[in-house]
Write an enzyme that holds these catalytic residues in place. Structure first.
Site, short mmCIF file in Angstrom:
data_model
loop_
_atom_site.label_atom_id
_atom_site.label_comp_id
_atom_site.label_asym_id
_atom_site.label_seq_id
_atom_site.Cartn_x
_atom_site.Cartn_y
_atom_site.Cartn_z
N ASN A 107 38.61 44.20 20.89
CA ASN A 107 38.82 42.87 20.33
C ASN A 107 37.84 41.87 20.96
OD1 ASN A 107 40.09 40.73 18.87
ND2 ASN A 107 42.04 41.83 19.02
N HIS A 139 29.98 44.27 45.37
CA HIS A 139 29.09 43.81 46.44
C HIS A 139 29.85 43.86 47.75
CE1 HIS A 139 26.66 42.14 43.13
NE2 HIS A 139 27.80 41.65 42.69
N ALA A 189 49.34 42.98 29.38
CA ALA A 189 48.44 41.83 29.35
C ALA A 189 48.36 41.17 30.72
CB ALA A 189 48.92 40.83 28.30
N LYS A 209 50.93 47.86 38.73
CA LYS A 209 51.94 48.80 39.19
C LYS A 209 52.52 49.53 37.99
CE LYS A 209 53.31 46.13 43.28
NZ LYS A 209 54.43 45.45 43.98
#
Length: 245
Positions: A107, A139, A189, A209
């Site tokens: 999307n 990094h 989400a 989790k």
């Protein structure tokens, strides 16, 4: 936060001219792809997609035979698409080691921060929600170790990201370097995936989790109604118009 195993990381000089040139090439290819009209022929979309992920067109995909997933839904026998259905805008850093199966849907506003030293692989029939970031670069936390201009030492590193088949990644989620997501897993989400996830689980949160494992015998989802056409959809739960409105 779980860090990728150092043995899985590969350092590189991202500030060097050839790396910069590769990013500029990919940026320009993304700009071209993102400027494609929504109703553009699939052949045009395919060619512009190849310019992002395969600038030399070494994958031998025939753009003239490309079929978008959206078009495939209108046929009785669904042909296998030859490039993924990626809504615009879409952004990639290098594009040189990004492999996305042609049956996958991505999307809008997806960011893939890839590297030229490690693959990013997305499997078959995945669904990636809007505003998802897939990060393959990292990094050092020490400034002295990432300041290439002064030290002359590689300040960036890349680690492989693998997303299995049939994965659904919810909107605004982030996948971090070195992560493998098992097939048929759902990521809620807004999640931040800092570690590997097994197949067939539901996982959410920051850091992510596992909520539960998906039982193959789990009953199918139930819905109040189902719309098979746009006309049917527009009639569901529609409030009657007031007289004189």
């Amino acid at each position: 936060m779980t860090k990728p195993n150092p043995a899985d990381r590969v350092a590189y000089m991202a500030g060097q001219g050839d790396f910069r040139a590769a990013r500029v090439r990919c940026t320009n290819a993304c700009i071209e792809y993102n400027s494609t009209p929504e109703n553009a022929p699939t052949t045009e979309r395919a060619a512009k997609w190849l310019n992002i992920v395969d600038p030399d067109h070494t994958s031998k995909i025939d753009a003239t035979q490309a079929v978008a997933i959206a078009d495939a839904f209108t046929t009785v026998v669904v042909p296998r698409p030859t490039f993924p259905y990626v809504k615009m805008p879409f952004y990639v850093d290098y594009g040189l080691r990004v492999y996305i199966s042609p049956t996958t849907f991505i999307n809008r506003n997806c960011f893939i921060m890839d590297t030229p030293v490690a693959d990013i692989r997305i499997g078959e029939r995945c669904q990636i929600g809007p505003n998802v970031s897939i990060i393959g670069v990292g990094h050092s936390t020490k400034f002295e170790e990432r300041n290439e201009l002064e030290t002359g030492v590689a300040g960036s590193w890349g680690a492989k990201v693998v997303i299995g088949d049939g994965v659904w990644i919810g909107a605004n989620s982030t996948i971090l370097p070195g992560v493998t997501v098992g097939s048929y897993t759902t990521i809620g989400a807004g999640s931040v995936v800092t570690k590997d996830l097994p197949s067939r689980c539901v996982a959410v949160g920051n850091p992510v989790k596992i909520l539960y494992m998906i039982d193959e015998d789990r009953p199918p989802a139930k819905y109040a109604q189902t719309a098979m056409t746009l006309e049917e959809a527009l009639m569901i739960n529609r409030e009657p118009e007031s007289p004189g409105a």
